[in-house]
Design an enzyme around this catalytic site. Sequence first.
Site, short mmCIF file in Angstrom:
data_model
loop_
_atom_site.label_atom_id
_atom_site.label_comp_id
_atom_site.label_asym_id
_atom_site.label_seq_id
_atom_site.Cartn_x
_atom_site.Cartn_y
_atom_site.Cartn_z
N ASP A 16 -14.21 28.42 33.31
CA ASP A 16 -13.18 29.59 32.56
C ASP A 16 -14.22 30.75 32.78
OD1 ASP A 16 -11.64 31.35 30.81
OD2 ASP A 16 -12.91 30.85 29.22
N ASP A 18 -14.15 34.23 30.65
CA ASP A 18 -14.58 35.34 29.28
C ASP A 18 -15.19 34.13 28.53
OD1 ASP A 18 -13.31 37.81 29.80
OD2 ASP A 18 -11.73 36.53 30.37
#
Length: 414
Positions: A16, A18
């Site tokens: 991922d 963020d």
Amino acid sequence: MAQHFSLAACDVVGFDLDHTLCRYNLPESALLIYNSFAQFLVKEKGYDKELLTVTPEDWDFCCKGLALDLEDGNFIKLADNGTVLRASHGTKMMAPEALAEEYGGKEWKHFMSDAGMACRSGKYYFYDNYFDLPGALLCARVVDSLTKRNNGQKTFDFWKDIVAGIQHNYKMSAFKENCGIYFPEIKRDPGRYLHTCPESVKKWLQQLKNAGKILLLITSSHSDYCRLLCEYILGNDFTDLFDIVITNALKPGFFSHSPSQRPFWTLENDEEQEALPSLDKPGWYSQGNAVHLYELLKKMTGKNEPKVVYFGDSMHSDIFPARHYSNWETVLILEELRGDRDGKPEESEPLEKKGKYEGQKAKPLNALSKKWGSFFIDSVSGLENTEDSLFSTWSCKRISTYSTIAIPSIEAIA
């Protein structure tokens, strides 16, 4: 852990973006996110101007793993068995007596024991990551202000305005149109809000690639924002590191939806062009689904069942769905592993970085909340702290159920 886990045994390593690969300067980003919503509510929806001022003490309210009951304006912290450990009405914590009267050791009405409790329901909202938390503080203060204004009203109808605030500040075109408060400010001064990836992490990603691993980046951020983040934290050649980049992935739907509901789209100049019947080659795509991705990974690795591990910070969007629907190994990035121990952030920012959204410095969102106590374990309010009265939190139980391992940052493994 029930069984041995080795990164070396994985064929594919996914990330991922963020709060996973891209670490934020939490006190600064929290204030910016809070302001993006508060300004919208006050200017566009006529809410109380008091919402615009935040004191450093206010930030203690923020704690991952809280649920907001959208009907009565109560925030609750759940034990692993679904009972309520602590609760507040708006920002005001409930005394043990009130807590016992309201929830009295019963399973919370929206609790689902299979631990797949959704964050997105019309009845409650579950605060699961650092983008969410400033919104928890804002919603709590909205409840305070409405309770005061309407003489202790019992039902609340502010959520539609919060959703309108999300739409205004964070819609797909907001970055390009420079609208709202959030994106223009990040573009103006990325160094204030983002931490660049440490050399150890860059080196490690390169080592994984050299060892023949397939590297994926799967983010729900849109491609223009993803590019800004990656160029800032990894450098302009970041695309050389990843075989496949998927933006606007709309997780958890990326894992839970069928291919026909969520096809991959090609991109040109950050705009979605055409939907693809299947995924045939590595590259940069938008939306999509884990089923078509896995078919491509089989082709790329030449294996019937390539082993995938996915790193993410959100239990709701990353860890639970990747494990539950795709049966991937999962590594949870949980900064609270560091914060619970000493409350000190890993690196402190130079004080001279001042600017437009100064306000009062937030405590780091990963630091221990005095109001809510530990993210991992708690005792039922008002009972003596005997061994028997300590409970794992619902959040903690989900971590042990759905994540293969949990670490405070990618650096810890790099």
